[in-house]
Design a protein around this motif. Structure first.
Motif, PDB file in Angstrom:
ATOM      1  N   GLY A   1       0.800  -1.214   0.000  1.00 55.92           N
ATOM      2  CA  GLY A   1       0.000   0.000   0.000  1.00 55.92           C
ATOM      3  C   GLY A   1       0.834   1.266   0.000  1.00 55.92           C
ATOM      4  O   GLY A   1       0.346   2.338   0.339  1.00 55.92           O
ATOM      5  N   GLU A   2       2.103   1.174  -0.361  1.00 54.51           N
ATOM      6  CA  GLU A   2       2.966   2.343  -0.363  1.00 54.51           C
ATOM      7  C   GLU A   2       2.776   3.142  -1.647  1.00 54.51           C
ATOM      8  O   GLU A   2       2.446   2.607  -2.699  1.00 54.51           O
ATOM      9  N   ARG A   3       3.034   4.437  -1.565  1.00 54.72           N
ATOM     10  CA  ARG A   3       2.824   5.297  -2.722  1.00 54.72           C
ATOM     11  C   ARG A   3       3.769   4.948  -3.864  1.00 54.72           C
ATOM     12  O   ARG A   3       3.469   5.170  -5.027  1.00 54.72           O
ATOM     13  N   SER A   4       4.939   4.396  -3.542  1.00 56.55           N
ATOM     14  CA  SER A   4       5.895   4.054  -4.590  1.00 56.55           C
ATOM     15  C   SER A   4       5.392   2.911  -5.458  1.00 56.55           C
ATOM     16  O   SER A   4       5.910   2.681  -6.547  1.00 56.55           O
ATOM     17  N   GLU A   5       4.375   2.175  -4.974  1.00 53.94           N
ATOM     18  CA  GLU A   5       3.855   1.041  -5.722  1.00 53.94           C
ATOM     19  C   GLU A   5       2.637   1.412  -6.569  1.00 53.94           C
ATOM     20  O   GLU A   5       2.028   0.552  -7.171  1.00 53.94           O
ATOM     21  N   LYS A   6       2.300   2.675  -6.614  1.00 51.66           N
ATOM     22  CA  LYS A   6       1.064   3.088  -7.277  1.00 51.66           C
ATOM     23  C   LYS A   6       1.093   2.727  -8.758  1.00 51.66           C
ATOM     24  O   LYS A   6       2.129   2.771  -9.419  1.00 51.66           O
ATOM     25  N   MET A   7      -0.069   2.331  -9.282  1.00 52.56           N
ATOM     26  CA  MET A   7      -0.188   2.044 -10.701  1.00 52.56           C
ATOM     27  C   MET A   7      -1.099   3.048 -11.396  1.00 52.56           C
ATOM     28  O   MET A   7      -1.082   3.161 -12.609  1.00 52.56           O
ATOM     29  N   ARG A   8      -1.885   3.785 -10.596  1.00 60.58           N
ATOM     30  CA  ARG A   8      -2.753   4.806 -11.182  1.00 60.58           C
ATOM     31  C   ARG A   8      -2.985   5.913 -10.163  1.00 60.58           C
ATOM     32  O   ARG A   8      -3.095   5.654  -8.972  1.00 60.58           O
ATOM     33  N   THR A   9      -3.045   7.143 -10.649  1.00 61.64           N
ATOM     34  CA  THR A   9      -3.265   8.300  -9.779  1.00 61.64           C
ATOM     35  C   THR A   9      -4.493   9.066 -10.254  1.00 61.64           C
ATOM     36  O   THR A   9      -4.657   9.313 -11.452  1.00 61.64           O
ATOM     37  N   TYR A  10      -5.329   9.442  -9.286  1.00 58.10           N
ATOM     38  CA  TYR A  10      -6.522  10.241  -9.561  1.00 58.10           C
ATOM     39  C   TYR A  10      -6.308  11.612  -8.923  1.00 58.10           C
ATOM     40  O   TYR A  10      -6.379  11.747  -7.702  1.00 58.10           O
ATOM     41  N   ASN A  11      -6.021  12.611  -9.750  1.00 56.78           N
ATOM     42  CA  ASN A  11      -5.738  13.956  -9.268  1.00 56.78           C
ATOM     43  C   ASN A  11      -6.975  14.823  -9.480  1.00 56.78           C
ATOM     44  O   ASN A  11      -7.239  15.297 -10.591  1.00 56.78           O
ATOM     45  N   PHE A  12      -7.732  15.025  -8.403  1.00 59.99           N
ATOM     46  CA  PHE A  12      -8.987  15.768  -8.518  1.00 59.99           C
ATOM     47  C   PHE A  12      -8.777  17.259  -8.758  1.00 59.99           C
ATOM     48  O   PHE A  12      -9.498  17.854  -9.576  1.00 59.99           O
ATOM     49  N   PRO A  13      -7.831  17.925  -8.088  1.00 62.11           N
ATOM     50  CA  PRO A  13      -7.649  19.360  -8.350  1.00 62.11           C
ATOM     51  C   PRO A  13      -7.315  19.660  -9.808  1.00 62.11           C
ATOM     52  O   PRO A  13      -7.715  20.705 -10.342  1.00 62.11           O
ATOM     53  N   GLN A  14      -6.591  18.760 -10.466  1.00 67.10           N
ATOM     54  CA  GLN A  14      -6.204  18.978 -11.858  1.00 67.10           C
ATOM     55  C   GLN A  14      -7.086  18.210 -12.846  1.00 67.10           C
ATOM     56  O   GLN A  14      -6.810  18.221 -14.049  1.00 67.10           O
ATOM     57  N   ASP A  15      -8.116  17.537 -12.323  1.00 63.96           N
ATOM     58  CA  ASP A  15      -9.042  16.787 -13.175  1.00 63.96           C
ATOM     59  C   ASP A  15      -8.273  15.850 -14.116  1.00 63.96           C
ATOM     60  O   ASP A  15      -8.502  15.815 -15.322  1.00 63.96           O
ATOM     61  N   ARG A  16      -7.361  15.057 -13.516  1.00 65.93           N
ATOM     62  CA  ARG A  16      -6.490  14.228 -14.343  1.00 65.93           C
ATOM     63  C   ARG A  16      -6.347  12.822 -13.767  1.00 65.93           C
ATOM     64  O   ARG A  16      -6.189  12.645 -12.563  1.00 65.93           O
ATOM     65  N   LEU A  17      -6.426  11.840 -14.650  1.00 63.23           N
ATOM     66  CA  LEU A  17      -6.138  10.451 -14.302  1.00 63.23           C
ATOM     67  C   LEU A  17      -4.847  10.052 -14.997  1.00 63.23           C
ATOM     68  O   LEU A  17      -4.704  10.235 -16.208  1.00 63.23           O
ATOM     69  N   THR A  18      -3.898   9.500 -14.234  1.00 64.71           N
ATOM     70  CA  THR A  18      -2.618   9.070 -14.790  1.00 64.71           C
ATOM     71  C   THR A  18      -2.437   7.581 -14.550  1.00 64.71           C
ATOM     72  O   THR A  18      -2.493   7.121 -13.407  1.00 64.71           O
ATOM     73  N   ASP A  19      -2.255   6.840 -15.627  1.00 65.00           N
ATOM     74  CA  ASP A  19      -1.973   5.408 -15.520  1.00 65.00           C
ATOM     75  C   ASP A  19      -0.507   5.201 -15.872  1.00 65.00           C
ATOM     76  O   ASP A  19      -0.092   5.397 -17.018  1.00 65.00           O
ATOM     77  N   ARG A  20       0.279   4.812 -14.882  1.00 64.80           N
ATOM     78  CA  ARG A  20       1.725   4.708 -15.068  1.00 64.80           C
ATOM     79  C   ARG A  20       2.104   3.563 -15.998  1.00 64.80           C
ATOM     80  O   ARG A  20       3.111   3.629 -16.697  1.00 64.80           O
ATOM     81  N   ARG A  21       1.318   2.506 -16.009  1.00 63.96           N
ATOM     82  CA  ARG A  21       1.658   1.359 -16.852  1.00 63.96           C
ATOM     83  C   ARG A  21       1.538   1.699 -18.330  1.00 63.96           C
ATOM     84  O   ARG A  21       2.312   1.219 -19.160  1.00 63.96           O
ATOM     85  N   LEU A  22       0.557   2.534 -18.648  1.00 64.24           N
ATOM     86  CA  LEU A  22       0.318   2.900 -20.042  1.00 64.24           C
ATOM     87  C   LEU A  22       0.974   4.219 -20.428  1.00 64.24           C
ATOM     88  O   LEU A  22       1.137   4.517 -21.613  1.00 64.24           O
ATOM     89  N   GLY A  23       1.312   5.025 -19.410  1.00 66.58           N
ATOM     90  CA  GLY A  23       1.828   6.355 -19.694  1.00 66.58           C
ATOM     91  C   GLY A  23       0.728   7.307 -20.135  1.00 66.58           C
ATOM     92  O   GLY A  23       0.989   8.290 -20.833  1.00 66.58           O
ATOM     93  N   TYR A  24      -0.511   7.021 -19.721  1.00 71.55           N
ATOM     94  CA  TYR A  24      -1.658   7.832 -20.122  1.00 71.55           C
ATOM     95  C   TYR A  24      -1.916   8.940 -19.108  1.00 71.55           C
ATOM     96  O   TYR A  24      -1.799   8.741 -17.899  1.00 71.55           O
TER      97      TYR A  24
END
Length: 213
Positions: free
Chosen positions: A153-176
């Motif tokens: 559950g550590e942040r370094s293991e994240k595979m996707r980030t949901y950034n609400f202030p910037q209205d952005r979803l980032t998927d690290r595996r795809l680079g999206y």
């Protein structure tokens, strides 16, 4: 929803639910991992962004065991039954002891006067024990798989980030980096799932080609 546990501060500690449908596991398995959420809580007076994580594990539903016992895996001994039961029980080799060689499971039955009936009963007991053993082993494997999926559950293991202030979803595996986060949170992630599935297939093909060289 199979079960849910609410947290003291609102929200949930854990939610377990079942998804049914053809191909549901093959699609949703890519959601396993650590999801990071960046937001400004309603109670945050200074407008600071808070980061939290949610771990997701996707496991296939275990199918009912179809247990086939190999006769070569059995050692069957017959002997004269002892103890109470009447003269008829003790005068023939009606007692049966079945040993399942791979597991060492032993079942003895001498309740019936008939050797065949005792064997049938013993096999039924053995089958039940082996099914229970298989279920326990499956649970252990699923538990190990779940622990491997959710990580620490550590942040370094994240595979996707949901950034609400910037209205952005980032998927690290795809680079999206995708916008319209509210729509994504409502379940509109088919394009992500399809892309992850294609990536997985490409990775599998690449490994097969490497193994073939």
């Amino acid at each position: 929803i199979l079960s849910q546990s609410q947290s003291e501060k609102g929200g949930f500690k854990e939610v377990i639910f079942k998804v049914s449908g053809r191909g549901s596991y093959s699609k949703l398995k890519f959601e396993s991992g650590v999801h990071r959420v960046q937001r400004v809580p309603a109670t945050e007076a200074q407008g600071r962004i808070h980061t939290s994580t949610a771990t997701v594990a996707v496991l296939p539903e275990a199918e009912e065991d179809d247990l086939v016992i190999n006769e070569d895996d059995l050692k069957i001994d017959v002997y004269r039954a002892g103890g109470h039961g009447g003269q008829g029980v003790n005068t023939t080799d009606s007692a049966v002891r079945i040993t399942h060689l791979p597991t060492g499971e032993v079942v003895i039955c001498q309740d019936e006067r008939s050797q065949l009936k005792n064997k049938t009963k013993a096999m039924a007991v053995l089958r039940s024990r082996l099914l229970a053993r298989a279920a326990e082993e499956r649970q252990e494997r699923e538990s190990s798989a779940r622990n491997a999926q959710i990580g620490r559950g550590e942040r370094s293991e994240k595979m996707r980030t949901y950034n609400f202030p910037q209205d952005r979803l980032t998927d690290r595996r795809l680079g999206y980096n995708l916008s319209n986060l509210d729509r994504r949170m409502d379940g509109d992630i088919d394009d992500l799932v399809d892309a992850l599935s294609e990536q997985d297939q490409a990775d599998r093909m690449s490994r097969l080609e490497e193994d073939g060289d």
